[in-house]
Scaffold this motif. Structure first.
Motif, short mmCIF file in Angstrom:
data_model
loop_
_atom_site.label_atom_id
_atom_site.label_comp_id
_atom_site.label_asym_id
_atom_site.label_seq_id
_atom_site.Cartn_x
_atom_site.Cartn_y
_atom_site.Cartn_z
N GLY A 68 8.05 48.99 56.14
CA GLY A 68 8.59 48.15 55.14
C GLY A 68 7.67 48.89 53.74
N ALA A 69 6.24 49.36 54.48
CA ALA A 69 5.45 49.68 53.30
C ALA A 69 5.85 51.05 52.70
CB ALA A 69 3.96 50.05 54.09
N ALA A 70 6.42 51.79 53.63
CA ALA A 70 7.04 53.13 53.20
C ALA A 70 8.19 53.07 52.33
CB ALA A 70 7.40 53.88 54.66
N LEU A 88 2.53 45.53 46.88
CA LEU A 88 3.25 44.88 48.10
C LEU A 88 2.89 45.89 49.20
CD1 LEU A 88 6.36 43.07 46.95
CD2 LEU A 88 4.34 41.94 47.68
N ALA A 89 3.25 47.16 49.00
CA ALA A 89 3.10 48.11 50.07
C ALA A 89 1.56 48.14 50.27
CB ALA A 89 3.29 49.44 49.63
N PHE A 90 0.68 48.22 49.51
CA PHE A 90 -0.76 48.21 49.81
C PHE A 90 -1.36 47.14 50.44
CE2 PHE A 90 -5.25 47.21 48.82
CZ PHE A 90 -5.83 48.55 49.03
N LYS A 91 -0.69 45.95 50.28
CA LYS A 91 -1.00 44.65 51.14
C LYS A 91 -0.61 44.75 52.30
CE LYS A 91 -0.29 39.61 50.73
NZ LYS A 91 0.09 38.47 49.92
N LEU A 92 0.72 45.37 52.77
CA LEU A 92 1.07 45.49 54.06
C LEU A 92 0.21 46.28 54.76
CD1 LEU A 92 4.93 45.83 53.50
CD2 LEU A 92 3.83 43.88 54.30
#
Length: 200
Positions: free
Chosen positions: A76-78, A194-198
């Motif tokens: 998901g982050a990617a 959001l990606a960083f949070k994941l």
């Protein structure tokens, strides 16, 4: 039965309400007035599947495969990082002729992107399978549990169709390339956050 359904509706609505990747994409398509019905149907139907799985006890699968949430987070982050970069690149280029003309990608490309935002987003699993599923455990009676699930699924349909078709109310504001650039910058930053949070 009604209290259980209302609890399910309120729970799902509160979880979906937060601005996320999926919501931002639906909002963007709603502003373009392109493929709104099918995109909203895809998002709501996907939520219905996941909510049903959560109410039926998806948490048990996670106990069998504890690495599953981490794998979903990486994927998901990617995806979010790439999509965020695309939106920031679009803002940098500033070529919004198609958007101002109300044109969008084709139906299948739009649905594929919407499906990716749904099924590659760990937050969707956390909300539908994890939190909704966990809250549903307070209802032991099968009828009440079913009512809770129906309420949660109904909430998803109400939210996405309201967001998709309600976005056109903002259409008068989105009549300039500057407005679209600001929207893309906001979406890009949200995706990267959001990606960083994941990953963290």
């Amino acid at each position: 039965m009604i209290p259980a359904a209302l609890t399910g509706f309120a729970t799902a609505f509160a979880l979906i309400l937060a601005i996320g990747a999926q919501n931002a994409f639906v909002l963007r398509q709603g502003l373009l007035r392109a493929h709104v019905f099918w995109l909203c149907l895809l998002c709501a139907a996907s939520d219905a599947i996941l909510i049903t799985a959560g109410v039926l006890g998806f948490g048990y699968i996670v106990t069998l495969y504890p690495m599953l949430p981490q794998i979903m987070a990486w994927g998901g982050a990617a995806f979010l990082a790439v999509y965020g970069a695309l939106r920031l690149w679009a803002a940098w280029q500033g070529a919004y002729t198609l958007q101002l003309a109300g044109k969008s990608a084709g139906l299948w490309a739009t649905l594929a992107t919407g499906a990716a935002f749904t099924w590659l987003n760990p937050h969707v699993y956390l909300d539908t399978l994890g939190l909704v599923g966990a809250i549903s455990t307070q209802f032991v009676d099968p009828i009440e549990k079913t009512a809770f699930g129906i309420g949660a699924v109904t909430s998803s349909f109400v939210f996405f169709f309201s967001l998709g078709y309600g976005a056109r109310l903002l259409a008068p504001v989105m009549q300039s390339a500057r407005a679209w650039r600001i929207l893309d910058i906001v979406i890009g930053v949200v995706m990267w956050a959001l990606a960083f949070k994941l990953l963290s």
